[in-house]
Design a protein around this motif. Structure first.
Motif, PDB file in Angstrom:
ATOM      1  N   THR A  58      81.979 -23.645  -0.092  1.00  0.00           N
ATOM      2  CA  THR A  58      80.664 -23.007  -0.036  1.00  0.00           C
ATOM      3  C   THR A  58      80.247 -22.665  -1.461  1.00  0.00           C
ATOM      4  O   THR A  58      81.017 -22.005  -2.162  1.00  0.00           O
ATOM      5  CB  THR A  58      80.715 -21.691   0.767  1.00  0.00           C
ATOM      6  OG1 THR A  58      81.179 -21.997   2.080  1.00  0.00           O
ATOM      7  CG2 THR A  58      79.340 -21.073   0.866  1.00  0.00           C
ATOM      8  N   ILE A  95      81.753 -31.709  11.765  1.00  0.00           N
ATOM      9  CA  ILE A  95      80.378 -31.327  11.409  1.00  0.00           C
ATOM     10  C   ILE A  95      79.831 -30.340  12.433  1.00  0.00           C
ATOM     11  O   ILE A  95      80.043 -30.501  13.647  1.00  0.00           O
ATOM     12  CB  ILE A  95      79.463 -32.579  11.358  1.00  0.00           C
ATOM     13  CG1 ILE A  95      80.113 -33.679  10.511  1.00  0.00           C
ATOM     14  CG2 ILE A  95      78.092 -32.221  10.791  1.00  0.00           C
ATOM     15  CD1 ILE A  95      79.396 -35.014  10.579  1.00  0.00           C
ATOM     16  N   GLU A  96      79.157 -29.332  11.928  1.00  0.00           N
ATOM     17  CA  GLU A  96      78.553 -28.327  12.812  1.00  0.00           C
ATOM     18  C   GLU A  96      77.213 -28.861  13.348  1.00  0.00           C
ATOM     19  O   GLU A  96      76.434 -29.435  12.578  1.00  0.00           O
ATOM     20  CB  GLU A  96      78.315 -27.045  12.001  1.00  0.00           C
ATOM     21  CG  GLU A  96      77.846 -25.869  12.815  1.00  0.00           C
ATOM     22  CD  GLU A  96      77.539 -24.651  11.914  1.00  0.00           C
ATOM     23  OE1 GLU A  96      77.256 -24.826  10.716  1.00  0.00           O
ATOM     24  OE2 GLU A  96      77.589 -23.523  12.427  1.00  0.00           O
ATOM     25  N   PHE A  99      73.550 -29.708  11.516  1.00  0.00           N
ATOM     26  CA  PHE A  99      73.665 -30.026  10.080  1.00  0.00           C
ATOM     27  C   PHE A  99      72.661 -31.124   9.718  1.00  0.00           C
ATOM     28  O   PHE A  99      72.441 -32.062  10.490  1.00  0.00           O
ATOM     29  CB  PHE A  99      75.103 -30.465   9.759  1.00  0.00           C
ATOM     30  CG  PHE A  99      75.366 -30.634   8.297  1.00  0.00           C
ATOM     31  CD1 PHE A  99      75.247 -29.568   7.423  1.00  0.00           C
ATOM     32  CD2 PHE A  99      75.720 -31.878   7.772  1.00  0.00           C
ATOM     33  CE1 PHE A  99      75.476 -29.725   6.066  1.00  0.00           C
ATOM     34  CE2 PHE A  99      75.952 -32.037   6.421  1.00  0.00           C
ATOM     35  CZ  PHE A  99      75.828 -30.959   5.560  1.00  0.00           C
ATOM     36  N   SER A 100      72.086 -31.031   8.546  1.00  0.00           N
ATOM     37  CA  SER A 100      71.035 -31.969   8.134  1.00  0.00           C
ATOM     38  C   SER A 100      71.597 -33.367   7.867  1.00  0.00           C
ATOM     39  O   SER A 100      72.573 -33.532   7.123  1.00  0.00           O
ATOM     40  CB  SER A 100      70.367 -31.408   6.874  1.00  0.00           C
ATOM     41  OG  SER A 100      70.033 -32.432   5.994  1.00  0.00           O
ATOM     42  N   GLU A 103      71.420 -34.262   4.173  1.00  0.00           N
ATOM     43  CA  GLU A 103      72.521 -33.719   3.359  1.00  0.00           C
ATOM     44  C   GLU A 103      73.807 -34.497   3.623  1.00  0.00           C
ATOM     45  O   GLU A 103      74.615 -34.726   2.724  1.00  0.00           O
ATOM     46  CB  GLU A 103      72.717 -32.222   3.661  1.00  0.00           C
ATOM     47  CG  GLU A 103      71.594 -31.382   3.078  1.00  0.00           C
ATOM     48  CD  GLU A 103      71.902 -29.892   3.044  1.00  0.00           C
ATOM     49  OE1 GLU A 103      72.827 -29.451   3.744  1.00  0.00           O
ATOM     50  OE2 GLU A 103      71.198 -29.175   2.311  1.00  0.00           O
ATOM     51  N   PHE A 104      73.997 -34.921   4.878  1.00  0.00           N
ATOM     52  CA  PHE A 104      75.189 -35.717   5.213  1.00  0.00           C
ATOM     53  C   PHE A 104      75.174 -37.022   4.417  1.00  0.00           C
ATOM     54  O   PHE A 104      76.187 -37.429   3.841  1.00  0.00           O
ATOM     55  CB  PHE A 104      75.220 -35.979   6.730  1.00  0.00           C
ATOM     56  CG  PHE A 104      76.493 -36.645   7.190  1.00  0.00           C
ATOM     57  CD1 PHE A 104      77.735 -36.175   6.797  1.00  0.00           C
ATOM     58  CD2 PHE A 104      76.448 -37.761   8.024  1.00  0.00           C
ATOM     59  CE1 PHE A 104      78.913 -36.794   7.219  1.00  0.00           C
ATOM     60  CE2 PHE A 104      77.620 -38.385   8.453  1.00  0.00           C
ATOM     61  CZ  PHE A 104      78.845 -37.898   8.047  1.00  0.00           C
ATOM     62  N   LYS A 132      77.382 -25.135  17.145  1.00  0.00           N
ATOM     63  CA  LYS A 132      76.977 -24.263  16.044  1.00  0.00           C
ATOM     64  C   LYS A 132      77.834 -22.996  16.021  1.00  0.00           C
ATOM     65  O   LYS A 132      78.102 -22.396  17.057  1.00  0.00           O
ATOM     66  CB  LYS A 132      75.500 -23.895  16.209  1.00  0.00           C
ATOM     67  CG  LYS A 132      74.903 -23.373  14.935  1.00  0.00           C
ATOM     68  CD  LYS A 132      73.389 -23.505  14.897  1.00  0.00           C
ATOM     69  CE  LYS A 132      72.834 -23.050  13.578  1.00  0.00           C
ATOM     70  NZ  LYS A 132      73.279 -23.785  12.423  1.00  0.00           N
ATOM     71  N   ASP A 136      81.827 -24.131   9.465  1.00  0.00           N
ATOM     72  CA  ASP A 136      80.798 -23.787   8.493  1.00  0.00           C
ATOM     73  C   ASP A 136      80.183 -25.066   7.932  1.00  0.00           C
ATOM     74  O   ASP A 136      80.711 -25.649   6.994  1.00  0.00           O
ATOM     75  CB  ASP A 136      81.437 -22.928   7.387  1.00  0.00           C
ATOM     76  CG  ASP A 136      80.398 -22.388   6.420  1.00  0.00           C
ATOM     77  OD1 ASP A 136      79.194 -22.551   6.697  1.00  0.00           O
ATOM     78  OD2 ASP A 136      80.792 -21.827   5.391  1.00  0.00           O
ATOM     79  N   LYS A 137      79.120 -25.541   8.560  1.00  0.00           N
ATOM     80  CA  LYS A 137      78.344 -26.727   8.142  1.00  0.00           C
ATOM     81  C   LYS A 137      79.149 -28.024   8.231  1.00  0.00           C
ATOM     82  O   LYS A 137      78.907 -28.855   9.073  1.00  0.00           O
ATOM     83  CB  LYS A 137      77.760 -26.544   6.745  1.00  0.00           C
ATOM     84  CG  LYS A 137      76.715 -25.460   6.697  1.00  0.00           C
ATOM     85  CD  LYS A 137      76.215 -25.253   5.284  1.00  0.00           C
ATOM     86  CE  LYS A 137      75.286 -24.059   5.237  1.00  0.00           C
ATOM     87  NZ  LYS A 137      75.039 -23.616   3.883  1.00  0.00           N
ATOM     88  N   ILE A 138      80.079 -28.245   7.314  1.00  0.00           N
ATOM     89  CA  ILE A 138      80.853 -29.491   7.357  1.00  0.00           C
ATOM     90  C   ILE A 138      82.215 -29.284   6.686  1.00  0.00           C
ATOM     91  O   ILE A 138      82.303 -28.650   5.638  1.00  0.00           O
ATOM     92  CB  ILE A 138      80.073 -30.653   6.683  1.00  0.00           C
ATOM     93  CG1 ILE A 138      80.830 -31.977   6.845  1.00  0.00           C
ATOM     94  CG2 ILE A 138      79.769 -30.396   5.234  1.00  0.00           C
ATOM     95  CD1 ILE A 138      79.998 -33.211   6.487  1.00  0.00           C
TER      96      ILE A 138
END
Lengths: 331, 362
Positions: A58, A95-96, A99-100, A103-104, A132, A136-138
């Motif tokens: 993070t 992956i959560e 998630f965009s 961005e991936f 979700k 934490d995101k990925i």
């Protein structure tokens, strides 16, 4: 019942205790217990190195890199640290949901670019998506295999009377950048993470000399590496503060927050132990890639197995491994 | 001027080292009031640069070290309430209460957050309007103004879900309490510069005169400290009892009046029970009565039963400067930074933690 705390993942003494007292006991075997960055394996007369690492960062994007770049560099560098040329990597994503995709894609591009630079192929993988809030995101895991060029086994460090210790560049950049990138601190500087694959410099070192030990100074930083070596190889190590290069930006962040630069993570800086006769040759190669590389100290035999830091004023104190979570000072 | 390297310049430091050693011809006990100074002494090896006549006594100035176990127990109780986000500053997470620590409570699922800035408590309260957010405020005069700012912002924003558990303490009160104890042998003091940025140099003048002890208000860099120590040695030799403001680049005699007014506006003096030192009258701060609606002590049930301190731990003696960390039987054994028994081992600025980190086994 005792619980896992964040400090058990910090790269310091708590993490060592978790690995040595719990994980090694459960999976007891000699290869694992050799505690190198990668396992050294012999498969039908071929010497292979095999390693794995998971990446939870993070923020995902920071000055000088992102989680994808680190996921490649971390595994590539671990293979290099046992004297192997990295060849093939696996890659696993958790992956959560939410998630965009953009961005991936950005992360995948970064991984692809870094893999090319490191001369490795990502040949298999896995993807899981979790609801979700369940991660934490990925999170990324990469494993890698490499062909051993010269087998570097850390335990050999203990056999030398006076091994020289070198660092491949200035320290604590990655840890400082990550702290700076966390919005709450509000710092601004041009500091970039040192995150990079080390294949060129390490392969050149391996062509010329046989290091006694190599370790990329990731979580726990320089002090964790030196203390692990001292304990594992039963030597003491003396390093000179004046020879350890630290950028002004890193120094400033550490002073404000009360951190020791030697405790902070690096992602493209490694520590090298060589026989005395090889020290200048090793330094010459390291400095071709980074002018901040330096010989910082040497090992010596005693029964204490401690790391001693000679301060810039010529007085000595211990350089302890980091402990607990890295928390900023109160006042 | 380079704010780090110039204040660590080797030539200047070694010159000061020579001057201090030459001037220091009789035993001198200097108490560094603040844990930050203790840390600098160990980190830079200042104790080895000043010669054998100077002995450093590690004072009570570490907000984590002096926090009584009872207040930690209150924090743990508050953090365990449903629908609560408990916030505090860093090291406080590891301080042992009677039965647990905030860090262990977090691992059990309590929503406990270490803040980088007290102002983050405001954002957390705004982002979580349905939850009670509690800010556990700690520290000396350095952190008190910031807590006052957070209180002011919370009132201005009419936040109904942000509550304050105030545990601020002041520096001059325990210094005088120590000097009133005839068993404490202190000849001179290093005063923390960051505290004096707020309170100024004047509050020390009466102490220096009344108790006949020279005081140097010093920065935390080696050059600051060596210069201050040389001044204390010279004052001691000349029988002077003055306040030397080494940090006059920032510290003014009356301090920061804006910050002091803000503190006066929201806080009142209260008695505080210091860990290791006991109850010192008017040495702590709490919210004034008119702010009871945001005072966590008044709004929530804070009643707890605390266990007495571990008998083997001599943190109290260490904080009074009567003993050194290695004099403690449990130092470095059962009491270590991963498993601190006493408060001096908890904070990175505590005397035991500093000895453990830089001097253990030497």
């Amino acid at each position: 019942m005792e619980k896992i705390l964040l400090s058990h993942g910090g790269g310091g003494e708590e993490m060592n205790a978790l690995i040595n007292d719990i994980i090694f006991k459960a999976f007891d075997n000699e290869i694992l217990k050799s505690a190198n960055d990668a396992a050294l394996l012999r498969l039908n007369s071929t010497n292979l190195a095999f390693t794995t690492d998971s990446f939870v960062v993070t923020p995902l994007f920071f000055s000088g890199g992102d989680i994808g770049k680190i996921a490649i560099c971390g595994t590539v560098n671990d293979l290099l640290m046992v004297g192997a040329k990295p060849l093939y990597l696996s890659c696993s994503f958790i992956i959560e949901e939410g998630f965009s995709i953009d961005e991936f894609k950005q992360i995948l591009n970064s991984m692809s670019k870094t893999a090319k630079k490191a001369g490795v192929f990502i040949v298999c993988g896995d993807t899981k998506v979790v609801p979700k809030g369940k991660c934490d995101k990925i999170f990324i895991n990469t494993s890698g295999v490499g062909e051993v060029i010269k087998e570097i086994n850390t335990i050999n460090l203990g056999s030398q009377q006076k091994a020289k210790i070198l660092v491949s560049g200035d320290i604590a950049r990655h840890g400082s950048v990550i702290m700076q990138a966390r919005d709450e601190l509000g710092f601004e500087s041009e500091l970039e993470s040192d995150c990079k694959p080390l294949n060129e410099v390490v392969l050149e070192i391996l062509k010329t000399i046989t290091p006694l030990a190599m370790r990329d100074a990731t979580r726990g930083g320089l002090s964790a590496v030196l203390n692990e070596w001292a304990k594992f190889c039963k030597v003491s190590i003396k390093v000179k503060e004046a020879r350890i290069k630290i950028s002004d930006e890193v120094m400033g962040i550490c002073e404000i927050l009360g951190f020791e630069p030697c405790d902070l993570a690096n992602e493209g800086t490694f520590v090298l132990a060589v026989e005395e006769k090889d020290a200048l040759k090793a330094l010459e190669i390291l400095q071709k890639f980074d002018k901040n590389a330096n010989i910082i100290g040497e090992t010596f035999k005693d029964d204490k197995n401690r790391v001693i830091l000679e301060t810039i004023y010529g007085v000595e104190r211990f350089l302890e491994p980091p402990k607990g979570e890295l928390l900023p000072r109160i006042c | 001027m380079d704010l780090i390297n110039d204040f660590r310049d080797k030539t200047h430091i070694l010159n000061l080292s020579k001057l201090i050693k030459k001037a220091s011809n009789k035993p001198l006990n200097i108490m560094e009031i603040c844990g930050g100074h203790t840390h600098s002494i160990m980190k830079f090896g200042i104790d080895k640069l000043v010669g054998e006549n100077i002995k450093f006594i590690h004072g009570p100035g570490c907000p984590v070290c002096v926090m009584p176990r009872h207040n930690i127990d209150e924090a743990i109780k508050l953090s365990s309430m449903p629908n609560t986000i408990f916030t505090t500053l860093a090291d406080m997470l590891r301080v042992p209460g009677s039965f647990s620590t905030l860090q262990k409570q977090r691992a059990k699922g309590c929503d406990i957050r270490a803040l980088y800035s007290p102002l983050d408590a405001i954002n957390i309260a705004l982002e979580n309007p349905k939850k009670n957010v509690i800010f556990f405020a700690i520290g000396f005069e350095t952190t008190t103004p910031m807590s006052a700012v957070v209180v002011e912002k919370a009132l201005n924003l009419n936040l109904k879900n942000l509550f304050f558990h105030i545990n601020h303490v002041t520096v001059p009160a325990p210094v005088m309490a120590l000097l009133d104890d005839e068993n404490v042998k202190i000849d001179a003091f290093l005063g923390p510069s960051h505290v004096s940025v707020i309170i100024g140099s004047k509050p020390y003048e009466k102490i220096a005169k009344t108790y006949k002890k020279p005081i140097a208000i010093s920065g935390f860099e080696p050059l600051d400290m060596m210069d201050s120590i040389l001044n204390l040695v010279n004052q001691f030799n000349e029988n002077k009892f003055e306040v030397y403001n080494e940090y006059d680049r920032v510290v003014k005699p009356n301090g920061n009046e804006k910050a002091l007014n803000l503190i006066k506006k929201y806080f009142k003096e209260v008695d505080f029970s210091w860990r290791g030192l006991g109850l010192i009258p008017k040495s702590g701060l709490d919210l004034k009565g008119e702010f009871d609606a945001i005072n966590a002590r008044k709004v929530f049930d804070c009643s707890v039963e605390s266990k007495p301190e571990n008998k083997a731990c001599i943190c109290g003696e260490i904080l009074k400067g009567r003993k050194n960390p290695p004099d403690c039987k449990v130092f470095g054994k059962v009491c270590n930074p991963q498993n601190p028994l006493g408060s001096c081992m908890v904070s990175s600025e505590g005397a035991c933690a500093a000895y453990y980190k830089y001097k253990r086994g030497s």
